[in-house]
Structures are given as C-alpha cells and as structure tokens.
Motif scaffolding. Sequence first.
Motif, mmCIF file in Angstrom:
data_model
loop_
_atom_site.group_PDB
_atom_site.id
_atom_site.type_symbol
_atom_site.label_atom_id
_atom_site.label_comp_id
_atom_site.label_asym_id
_atom_site.label_seq_id
_atom_site.Cartn_x
_atom_site.Cartn_y
_atom_site.Cartn_z
ATOM 1 N N ALA A 188 -8.041 -25.958 -39.008
ATOM 2 C CA ALA A 188 -7.531 -24.589 -38.970
ATOM 3 C C ALA A 188 -7.883 -23.897 -37.658
ATOM 4 C CB ALA A 188 -8.076 -23.804 -40.151
ATOM 5 N N ASN A 189 -9.099 -24.108 -37.168
ATOM 6 C CA ASN A 189 -9.561 -23.425 -35.952
ATOM 7 C C ASN A 189 -8.846 -23.888 -34.695
ATOM 8 O OD1 ASN A 189 -11.486 -21.510 -36.777
ATOM 9 N ND2 ASN A 189 -13.013 -23.103 -37.122
ATOM 10 N N ASN A 190 -8.264 -25.084 -34.735
ATOM 11 C CA ASN A 190 -7.588 -25.621 -33.549
ATOM 12 C C ASN A 190 -6.072 -25.608 -33.695
ATOM 13 O OD1 ASN A 190 -9.739 -26.784 -31.548
ATOM 14 N ND2 ASN A 190 -10.467 -27.346 -33.599
ATOM 15 N N SER A 191 -5.575 -24.762 -34.594
ATOM 16 C CA SER A 191 -4.134 -24.600 -34.794
ATOM 17 C C SER A 191 -3.737 -23.157 -34.525
ATOM 18 C CB SER A 191 -3.760 -24.981 -36.241
ATOM 19 O OG SER A 191 -4.116 -26.311 -36.526
ATOM 20 N N VAL A 192 -2.448 -22.965 -34.226
ATOM 21 C CA VAL A 192 -1.892 -21.616 -34.079
ATOM 22 C C VAL A 192 -0.617 -21.540 -34.896
ATOM 23 C CG1 VAL A 192 -2.841 -21.230 -31.769
ATOM 24 C CG2 VAL A 192 -0.573 -22.260 -32.019
ATOM 25 N N ILE A 193 -0.207 -20.314 -35.217
ATOM 26 C CA ILE A 193 1.010 -20.112 -36.001
ATOM 27 C C ILE A 193 2.230 -20.254 -35.099
ATOM 28 C CG2 ILE A 193 2.352 -18.412 -37.271
ATOM 29 C CD1 ILE A 193 -0.185 -17.351 -38.428
ATOM 30 N N GLU A 194 3.154 -21.102 -35.529
ATOM 31 C CA GLU A 194 4.430 -21.240 -34.832
ATOM 32 C C GLU A 194 5.504 -20.390 -35.508
ATOM 33 O OE1 GLU A 194 6.872 -24.913 -32.903
ATOM 34 O OE2 GLU A 194 6.338 -25.142 -35.025
ATOM 35 N N GLU A 195 5.443 -20.345 -36.842
ATOM 36 C CA GLU A 195 6.422 -19.561 -37.604
ATOM 37 C C GLU A 195 5.805 -19.189 -38.947
ATOM 38 O OE1 GLU A 195 10.768 -20.291 -39.730
ATOM 39 O OE2 GLU A 195 10.250 -21.453 -37.935
ATOM 40 N N ALA A 196 6.020 -17.933 -39.373
ATOM 41 C CA ALA A 196 5.505 -17.457 -40.654
ATOM 42 C C ALA A 196 6.637 -16.909 -41.495
ATOM 43 C CB ALA A 196 4.444 -16.374 -40.431
ATOM 44 N N ALA A 197 6.646 -17.282 -42.767
ATOM 45 C CA ALA A 197 7.646 -16.789 -43.708
ATOM 46 C C ALA A 197 6.936 -16.436 -45.004
ATOM 47 C CB ALA A 197 8.724 -17.850 -43.949
ATOM 48 N N ALA B 221 -0.070 -25.861 -28.048
ATOM 49 C CA ALA B 221 -0.030 -24.556 -28.682
ATOM 50 C C ALA B 221 0.421 -23.496 -27.696
ATOM 51 C CB ALA B 221 -1.408 -24.217 -29.225
ATOM 52 N N ALA B 222 1.380 -22.678 -28.136
ATOM 53 C CA ALA B 222 1.908 -21.622 -27.273
ATOM 54 C C ALA B 222 0.915 -20.486 -27.098
ATOM 55 C CB ALA B 222 3.220 -21.084 -27.844
ATOM 56 N N GLY B 223 0.033 -20.288 -28.054
ATOM 57 C CA GLY B 223 -0.938 -19.209 -27.993
ATOM 58 C C GLY B 223 -2.355 -19.726 -28.019
ATOM 59 N N GLU B 224 -3.252 -18.851 -28.326
ATOM 60 C CA GLU B 224 -4.667 -19.157 -28.338
ATOM 61 C C GLU B 224 -5.104 -19.494 -29.757
ATOM 62 O OE1 GLU B 224 -8.283 -17.144 -25.895
ATOM 63 O OE2 GLU B 224 -7.397 -15.893 -27.448
ATOM 64 N N THR B 225 -5.740 -20.643 -29.925
ATOM 65 C CA THR B 225 -6.243 -21.032 -31.244
ATOM 66 C C THR B 225 -7.510 -20.234 -31.554
ATOM 67 O OG1 THR B 225 -7.680 -22.793 -30.426
ATOM 68 C CG2 THR B 225 -5.386 -23.382 -30.866
ATOM 69 N N PRO B 226 -7.891 -20.140 -32.837
ATOM 70 C CA PRO B 226 -9.150 -19.456 -33.167
ATOM 71 C C PRO B 226 -10.350 -20.032 -32.439
ATOM 72 C CG PRO B 226 -7.847 -19.763 -35.137
ATOM 73 C CD PRO B 226 -7.132 -20.501 -34.054
ATOM 74 N N ALA B 227 -10.359 -21.364 -32.247
ATOM 75 C CA ALA B 227 -11.477 -21.978 -31.532
ATOM 76 C C ALA B 227 -11.490 -21.544 -30.071
ATOM 77 C CB ALA B 227 -11.391 -23.500 -31.636
ATOM 78 N N GLN B 228 -10.304 -21.530 -29.434
ATOM 79 C CA GLN B 228 -10.218 -21.085 -28.040
ATOM 80 C C GLN B 228 -10.577 -19.603 -27.919
ATOM 81 O OE1 GLN B 228 -6.163 -22.226 -27.363
ATOM 82 N NE2 GLN B 228 -6.732 -24.215 -26.461
ATOM 83 N N GLU B 229 -10.122 -18.795 -28.877
ATOM 84 C CA GLU B 229 -10.458 -17.370 -28.866
ATOM 85 C C GLU B 229 -11.962 -17.171 -28.981
ATOM 86 O OE1 GLU B 229 -9.730 -13.346 -31.590
ATOM 87 O OE2 GLU B 229 -8.729 -15.234 -32.088
#
Length: 521
Positions: free
Chosen positions: A418-427, A472-480
Amino acid sequence: MSYQVLARKWRPRTFTELVGQDHVVRPLVHALDHGRLHHAFLFTGTRGVGKTTIARILAKSLNCERGVTSTPCGECTACREVDEGRFVDLIEVDAASRTKVDDTRELLDNVQYAPTRGRYKVYLIDEVHMLSGHSFNALLKTLEEPPPHVKFLLATTDPQKLPVTVLSRCLQFSLKRLSPEQIETQLRKILDVERVEYDGSSLALLAQAADGSMRDGLSLLDQAIAYGGGVLRDADVRAMLGTINQDCVERLIAALANGDAAGTLAVVEEVTEHQSDYGALLDELMRTLHRIALAQADDALAQGPERERVLAHAQRLVPEDTQLFYQIALMGRRDMFSAPDPRTALEMTLLRMLVFRPAAVGETRPAPLPGAKPSKTSSRGAAPVVVPAAPSAASLSESSWSAVVAQLKLGGLVRELANNSVIEEAADDGLKLVLNAAHASLLNRERETALREALEQHFGRALRIAIRVGEAAGETPAQERRRQQDQRQQAAVAAIEQDPNVEALKQAFGARVNPASIRPK
C-alpha cells in the motif's frame, strides 16, 4: 453360543482385509515375499486403526506352517492359534501394566531360548511408551542384537515418548486415521453380510462419530444395532449419539441467511426442549458450513446424502458470510466453557453472526429511531445493522490515499504494498492503483486480497481493487514520508548550524557539526 462383538468378529485376518493402511501393508508384503525381514518393527497411530492387528497378521505370516509368506493360509495349527490368541510363541505384553524393570528383565530372560512350536518367537509389546526408563535400558541390548529366531513388534499411540535409542533400532510404520468414507464403506459391507437393515445417513453418522478409528466405528455399530432393535435408522442413531437433528441445522442456516433473529432463537428453544447438547448444535453447524464452503469453491466438492440441500445453501449464502459464520461458531465453541451457561453462549454466538455480518454493496443501514420497528432486510437478505458512515472511495486523491493507508490496520508486506502504490483511478465501487516498479516483487494475489479486505472494512462496503506495476505518476505514501523526513532533517540541521551557542563553540574550540548525528524531534 455366546455373541461375539463385531470388532472382534470382523478383525482382519490377512493383509488384504485391512482398510486404509496400504502404505504400511505394501513394504511388509514385499519384505515377507523377498525374505528381507528386520528384527524389530514399531507401529504407531491413534487407537483402533490396526496396529495390533497388523502385528498379529505379521506374526502369523512368520509362523505359517506353509512357510514365511505375506498370505498366511489361516488353516494350519499356527495360523488358527494366532487368530484365537493362544499361540505359545506369540508373547503379547501390555506395557501399561508391566512398566517395572524387573518385569522387562523377566521377559527378556527367555529370549535366548528357541521357539516352542513356531519358526519365530514373536514379542508383541503394546503401548510400549509406558515402559520406564530403566525398562527401556534393559530392552536396548536385546533389541539391537536379538537371536535370529526372535522378532520384536512394538505398538504405541504416543511415539514421542519413546527414547531415540529405541526408535533408531526399529523400522517405524505410522498408521493413518481412517477417513469417514473408508469407515462407512466397511460398515456397509459388514451390515450387508450380517443382513441388518439400515439407511445411508445412519452409517454416515456412525462413521463421523468414529473419529478415524475403525474399532470405535464397529463398537458404535454394535451399540446402534442394539439401540434400534436390530435396525439402523437415522433418528435412532442421532438419539444414541446425542447429535442434533439435521433439520434444526437446516432451519438455523436458513434463519441466519435471512437475518431472522427470531427464527434463529426459535431453533435454540427447540434444542432446549429436546434436551440436546448446545455444543453439539455448534459442531453440526460448523460441519455443514464446511460442506457449504466446499460447494461454493467447487460444486463437485459437494458430496453425500445432503448434497442438494448443501448446494441450495451455497447459492443462498455469499462466501464471505459462510466464512464469517464458521469463524464466529469456532470462537463461540471455544468460549462456551467460560460463559455463564451453555445456552447463553450459544445464543450470543448466533446473534454475533447476525450483527457482525457486513453490509452488501449499495446497502445502507441507518441507526433506528427510539421505539421504531426494524427496517426490512436488504436485497442480500441481511438483517439491518448500524454501520458508521464511511467516505466515498471516488473522492480519494494522492494526499488522502496516504491518510487512508495510515489508518488501515496493515502489517508486513501488505503495508509495504500500500505504501508504495498511488491511485490511478477512483470510483464508487473500487480503485485502480499503480505499484512503483522498484517494488514489483510485493505484488501477489494474497497481498492484493488482504489490501482489498482492509479497504472494504475501512469504507464499510465491497470494493474492486486492481493493481498494476508501472511508473507512478504521483508520490507514493512511502515517498511522501521520506520527503517529509528529509525536510525535517534539513530544518533540524539548519537550526543547529544557526544556533548562537554552536557558533560560539566553533569559534572558541574549532568545533564542527556532524549532520549525521542530528535527529529531528
């Protein structure tokens, strides 16, 4: 002529008559047929699976008057005397009643003498683990180098208690518990020969109650025939065993599936009226839920006389509910002895199944107003349960994803996923995530499922989760988290560098600051 119990009458007389122990019979048959016989055999396994029976057949095979063979004739004097328990060269010892070292020494004093009638003198020591430490020491030398005319056959239900020095001197054979199907098949064969009328479900009950032991199954069969007056019927066998009527279990599962608390408690009341065991109801419920879970995994796994009813329940219940009900029943069975009384424990266990049952997709469960009647059940059939309002998954962003991950009760590699993933699309019904390619090894089905279940619990509804590996297009929780930590570290270093006291130390003593030693608060 006196009656002979079925367990003795139907005790196997040859290796081919044994049930369910092919992995033991095969090497023994080969050893007998090729003359490669060890001097000491150890048979282990639970009660009533054939340890002593195999030992007696082996003794008969060694002493049959037609020669050493894996198929003793059963007709010669030696075979008949072994079957009747009066063969002089088969010395059977119950170690539980002869634990003293003097008993063992007395037994071994006669080892040196040749057999009286047979080819071999066979010592069959049952429950050998009961011997004392000194008795084992007295046995070791003889067990290692016995005379050529002696064979030792040891049997035990607890091999862990045997000294390794004894284990190393024996060929060990571990007998398996028999399956209910194997026991049921043998009981059916016996009843057909004995010409006893029966129904199939009664045999299934006896086979289940035998708990892997053929001897226990035959003893229960004897008891059931006597209880039923020479006939086996499902109702009589259930009454004898104290098991719950299957109709009660069927109605209970139907009530749970419909979220019907009144119907659920009505079954408990019926069990009380018949003075049945409350724990037995939970046991039968768990067995049925197990069969339902198998059917939900694959229709072909639903077997037995209740197949159609099991398949019907498998269609009615969602797999998540089946697993939840089973787990709650298992915990309730364990806690039953700690409850004020068994009925209270049973009722609270069943009510937990209704209350903790999760809401279906799109189902809302508002808190009832004081004095208001319960609302109707949802399309899923669950009873209304108060569920706290959860955020809409579609509103998630990169920043809020970090906050959600921090709130999830995740551990180990699932947390790292989870910490090394980012959201690509949310529904509303799910999320698409991108896992940083540097951490691709974290992704597997088990961890993806664990993350989905944690998110469903957090949001209070079923969700679809899709995870792909990529950039990842954005910053993951781990990177943040690393960025924020770096910022705090830099701020702490700057604060130390600018501190007037530190500057004075530099000027007076030529001191310098080691940035690696600075830790932000």
